[in-house]
Design a protein around this motif. Structure first.
Motif, mmCIF file in Angstrom:
data_model
loop_
_atom_site.group_PDB
_atom_site.id
_atom_site.type_symbol
_atom_site.label_atom_id
_atom_site.label_comp_id
_atom_site.label_asym_id
_atom_site.label_seq_id
_atom_site.Cartn_x
_atom_site.Cartn_y
_atom_site.Cartn_z
ATOM 1 N N ILE A 44 0.874 -1.173 0.000
ATOM 2 C CA ILE A 44 0.000 0.000 0.000
ATOM 3 C C ILE A 44 0.907 1.216 0.000
ATOM 4 O O ILE A 44 1.761 1.364 0.878
ATOM 5 C CB ILE A 44 -0.925 0.016 1.232
ATOM 6 C CG1 ILE A 44 -1.818 -1.226 1.243
ATOM 7 C CG2 ILE A 44 -1.766 1.291 1.250
ATOM 8 C CD1 ILE A 44 -2.636 -1.389 2.514
ATOM 9 N N PHE A 45 0.745 2.061 -1.018
ATOM 10 C CA PHE A 45 1.622 3.212 -1.173
ATOM 11 C C PHE A 45 0.793 4.478 -1.331
ATOM 12 O O PHE A 45 -0.055 4.551 -2.223
ATOM 13 C CB PHE A 45 2.525 3.027 -2.398
ATOM 14 C CG PHE A 45 3.425 4.193 -2.672
ATOM 15 C CD1 PHE A 45 4.535 4.435 -1.887
ATOM 16 C CD2 PHE A 45 3.154 5.058 -3.728
ATOM 17 C CE1 PHE A 45 5.363 5.514 -2.139
ATOM 18 C CE2 PHE A 45 3.976 6.138 -3.976
ATOM 19 C CZ PHE A 45 5.083 6.363 -3.188
ATOM 20 N N GLN A 46 0.995 5.454 -0.464
ATOM 21 C CA GLN A 46 0.301 6.731 -0.578
ATOM 22 C C GLN A 46 1.236 7.749 -1.216
ATOM 23 O O GLN A 46 2.337 7.991 -0.734
ATOM 24 C CB GLN A 46 -0.200 7.233 0.772
ATOM 25 C CG GLN A 46 -1.126 8.421 0.615
ATOM 26 C CD GLN A 46 -1.951 8.693 1.856
ATOM 27 O OE1 GLN A 46 -1.694 8.146 2.919
ATOM 28 N NE2 GLN A 46 -2.949 9.532 1.712
ATOM 29 N N GLN A 47 0.786 8.321 -2.330
ATOM 30 C CA GLN A 47 1.582 9.291 -3.066
ATOM 31 C C GLN A 47 1.495 10.669 -2.407
ATOM 32 O O GLN A 47 0.629 10.924 -1.570
ATOM 33 C CB GLN A 47 1.113 9.348 -4.518
ATOM 34 C CG GLN A 47 1.242 8.003 -5.217
ATOM 35 C CD GLN A 47 0.649 8.010 -6.612
ATOM 36 O OE1 GLN A 47 -0.391 8.600 -6.850
ATOM 37 N NE2 GLN A 47 1.328 7.336 -7.540
ATOM 38 N N ASP A 48 2.395 11.566 -2.814
ATOM 39 C CA ASP A 48 2.438 12.917 -2.250
ATOM 40 C C ASP A 48 1.123 13.670 -2.433
ATOM 41 O O ASP A 48 0.754 14.496 -1.608
ATOM 42 C CB ASP A 48 3.579 13.723 -2.876
ATOM 43 C CG ASP A 48 4.947 13.206 -2.458
ATOM 44 O OD1 ASP A 48 5.036 12.528 -1.402
ATOM 45 O OD2 ASP A 48 5.923 13.462 -3.180
ATOM 46 N N ASN A 49 0.388 13.394 -3.508
ATOM 47 C CA ASN A 49 -0.880 14.083 -3.777
ATOM 48 C C ASN A 49 -2.057 13.481 -3.000
ATOM 49 O O ASN A 49 -3.193 13.910 -3.169
ATOM 50 C CB ASN A 49 -1.184 14.102 -5.272
ATOM 51 C CG ASN A 49 -1.438 12.713 -5.842
ATOM 52 O OD1 ASN A 49 -1.413 11.716 -5.128
ATOM 53 N ND2 ASN A 49 -1.665 12.649 -7.132
ATOM 54 N N GLY A 50 -1.793 12.471 -2.166
ATOM 55 C CA GLY A 50 -2.844 11.842 -1.362
ATOM 56 C C GLY A 50 -3.451 10.607 -1.986
ATOM 57 O O GLY A 50 -4.180 9.882 -1.324
#
Length: 108
Positions: A44-50
């Motif tokens: 599970i990866f959350q990017q900088d843009n949410g």
């Protein structure tokens, strides 16, 4: 009366907004003609843009493996505080899972 049916014949995922405000995501591999299949969350990866990318691994039985002779519906679930419009679910070959149903159980 289930909110979602993890015995769904289609490949995809469900998003359920629970009473605590989180979302329960259930990923389904679809109907399989025998046992020995599985699906599990790999990352599970959350990017900088949410935005959030959930990667899953689908497994099939090896040729010659003894398996049950029945229909199976592999699925796995995870709870996140991220709404469905910010979530993308992909398999190890970068194929996307389709949103099958988005349900709100939050009655506040």
């Amino acid at each position: 009366n289930d909110i979602h049916d993890s015995r769904n014949k289609d490949r995809g995922y469900y998003a359920v907004n629970t009473s605590d405000g989180s979302y329960l995501y259930t990923v389904c591999s679809g109907m399989k003609t025998s046992g020995g299949y599985s699906v599990r969350i790999q990352n599970i990866f959350q990017q900088d843009n949410g935005d959030c990318i959930i990667s899953v691994k689908e497994n099939a039985p090896l040729p010659g493996t003894l398996v049950t002779s029945e229909l199976t519906y592999p699925s796995c679930s995870v709870s996140l505080n991220i709404p469905p419009e910010k979530v993308k679910i992909i398999d190890s070959e970068k194929r996307s899972f389709e949103l099958l149903k988005n349900t709100n159980t939050n009655t506040r």
